[in-house]
Design an enzyme around this catalytic site. Sequence first.
Site, PDB file in Angstrom:
ATOM      1  N   SER A  67       1.856   5.037  -3.774  1.00 33.60           N
ATOM      2  CA  SER A  67       2.511   4.894  -2.472  1.00 33.60           C
ATOM      3  C   SER A  67       3.227   6.157  -2.012  1.00 33.60           C
ATOM      4  O   SER A  67       3.537   6.282  -0.824  1.00 33.60           O
ATOM      5  CB  SER A  67       3.510   3.732  -2.510  1.00 33.60           C
ATOM      6  OG  SER A  67       2.843   2.508  -2.694  1.00 33.60           O
ATOM      7  N   SER A  94       7.497   4.628  -0.098  1.00 35.49           N
ATOM      8  CA  SER A  94       7.005   4.600   1.281  1.00 35.49           C
ATOM      9  C   SER A  94       8.073   4.997   2.283  1.00 35.49           C
ATOM     10  O   SER A  94       7.851   5.917   3.084  1.00 35.49           O
ATOM     11  CB  SER A  94       6.430   3.219   1.611  1.00 35.49           C
ATOM     12  OG  SER A  94       5.366   2.908   0.733  1.00 35.49           O
ATOM     13  N   ASP A 107       2.716  -5.524  -2.093  1.00 36.83           N
ATOM     14  CA  ASP A 107       2.223  -4.647  -3.159  1.00 36.83           C
ATOM     15  C   ASP A 107       2.545  -5.210  -4.534  1.00 36.83           C
ATOM     16  O   ASP A 107       1.668  -5.379  -5.378  1.00 36.83           O
ATOM     17  CB  ASP A 107       2.861  -3.266  -2.995  1.00 36.83           C
ATOM     18  CG  ASP A 107       2.378  -2.277  -4.029  1.00 36.83           C
ATOM     19  OD1 ASP A 107       1.157  -2.156  -4.198  1.00 36.83           O
ATOM     20  OD2 ASP A 107       3.219  -1.617  -4.660  1.00 36.83           O
ATOM     21  N   ASP A 165      -0.930   1.354   2.894  1.00 34.96           N
ATOM     22  CA  ASP A 165      -1.024   2.612   2.161  1.00 34.96           C
ATOM     23  C   ASP A 165      -2.207   2.609   1.205  1.00 34.96           C
ATOM     24  O   ASP A 165      -2.841   3.628   0.977  1.00 34.96           O
ATOM     25  CB  ASP A 165       0.276   2.912   1.419  1.00 34.96           C
ATOM     26  CG  ASP A 165       0.770   1.744   0.574  1.00 34.96           C
ATOM     27  OD1 ASP A 165       0.187   0.640   0.665  1.00 34.96           O
ATOM     28  OD2 ASP A 165       1.756   1.932  -0.167  1.00 34.96           O
ATOM     29  N   HIS A 166      -2.531   1.442   0.674  1.00 32.67           N
ATOM     30  CA  HIS A 166      -3.635   1.316  -0.284  1.00 32.67           C
ATOM     31  C   HIS A 166      -3.968  -0.157  -0.423  1.00 32.67           C
ATOM     32  O   HIS A 166      -3.289  -1.030   0.147  1.00 32.67           O
ATOM     33  CB  HIS A 166      -3.253   1.907  -1.646  1.00 32.67           C
ATOM     34  CG  HIS A 166      -1.987   1.313  -2.198  1.00 32.67           C
ATOM     35  ND1 HIS A 166      -1.937   0.035  -2.728  1.00 32.67           N
ATOM     36  CD2 HIS A 166      -0.714   1.797  -2.269  1.00 32.67           C
ATOM     37  CE1 HIS A 166      -0.707  -0.222  -3.119  1.00 32.67           C
ATOM     38  NE2 HIS A 166       0.073   0.820  -2.840  1.00 32.67           N
TER      39      HIS A 166
END
Length: 535
Positions: free
Chosen positions: A105, A168, A336, A377-378
């Site tokens: 992140s 983040s 997450d 972000d992913h």
Amino acid sequence: MGSTGWPLSPGTCLLLYAEKTPGYWNEGARRRLESALALQPVARRAKNIILFMGDGMGLPTMSAARIYKGQLAGGSGEESVLAMETFPHVALAKTYTIDRQVPDSAGTGTAYLCGVKANAKTLGLSGVAVYGKCRTAFGNEVDSILHRAKLAGKSVGIVTTTRVQHASPGAAYAHSASRSWYADANMPKEALRDGCKDIAYQLVHNTDINVSWGAGDPGRRADVHDPQAGTVPGRRGCDAGHGVRCCWHWLCCRWQGARYVWDKKGLDAVEDDSVSHLMGLFEPKDLKYELNRNASTDPSIVEMTEKAIRILRRNPNGFFLFVEDDRVPRAGGRIDHGHHSGRAKQALMEAVMLDRAVARAGELTSPSDTLTVVTADHSHVFTFGGNTLRGTSIFGLAPKKAKDKRAYTSILYGNGPGYSIRNGGRDPAAPNPVSSVPPAEDKDYRQQAAVPLETETHSGEDVVVLAQGPMAHVFHGVQEQHYIAHAMAYAACLEPYATEPGCRAARRASHGTQCSSQPLLALLALCVAAHMVGG
């Protein structure tokens, strides 16, 4: 009765019946074609930008959250639509970092906020910087779009469900060779000796942030309620930087119109026109999962987003707001880290809440002057399948048993703590999704994983980018993740695009990013007085 185990609403029953006719699908496609043909790009520049970032919210998570949202409303779920899915412009972003195929992140945050690909675990630094090496940070700092928006005279804010020093949000203001340098106590002596600053210190000193809400107040005991914390920085309430008294510094630097709050009551009491700067740290480490949240003490991400917009939109020059949903069970991050812990229900509820925040932001702003972007972000090694029937609970079981004659949930993880294999087969002693306590529908049920790991990992797949508002049409195709920051900067005439056609010359804010130049004696007197009142 649907296969979900609850009666379907009359509306859902009618919908399922209508779906059996070709006319239903033909008419739906015609309406969407007409909408697409009528779509016109909003070519003027954006006054405001809101960036929603669902940490770990990959496409499988979005799809499952859509179904969960519909099932929460009493439908079969699959036909549901997330608020973010109504945005007209869509792109995909490639998430790798300079040094990793599967990212973290910090590296991704530097990409979509600062506009450059970077190395994993570094914040606000170019790829020249080396993780954990303090000296490599100097001269390699890159500014975020939040920082550039502030320099252009806009108000700026951060809303997060994790600690405000986390990777983040940290990429929005910090330049750090390690994402883990939350406070000076977390830094190696060599880094301190070489002059690097912890992330909490940089939160206060690097950029003049109007709104910063989340968690990360380790100086406050979670079981102690300090009645002074809403107005005066108490001994427990403001030690976010351990050796650096984060909130003390923050209030002294911006004492006129600045407030610090520590619970929902304090946040609700803040009048939109009464403050210019508001910091709220609602938990020692990270906010609790939405399914575990105490609604009387901790605000939801929807409530924090609404209050932030109401405060920031007072600026006639506009605002930039970064909203992230990411809460940590191990260290305290919700979409997450719900996935990291293998608890799918916790993760999907956070995604639904982020979508509710997107919807509320849409009610408080206008797409004529506000560019709203939603991305991740992913992604994660999360999937759902098993030939499940229409209307099956997203947390339910596949209709057929596996080769070992045991049931399995539709949702599975590629790796993580849910692993339960012994002697080449599923461990008979492992929790059974049908009879175990907690059952598969429980918020803390841990779905099965294929590979045994302490925590589930990220994945390397592309993530979606959804956009509406001015210049939203520049989000298209498959892009590198750092393109997101450039597209937003171009849309709002921020550096390095401030002199592009259609932009007025960027105006710098009337005050810098450090403490204002008030007489030092006045600041010292204020801090001493606050200390005496706080006891």
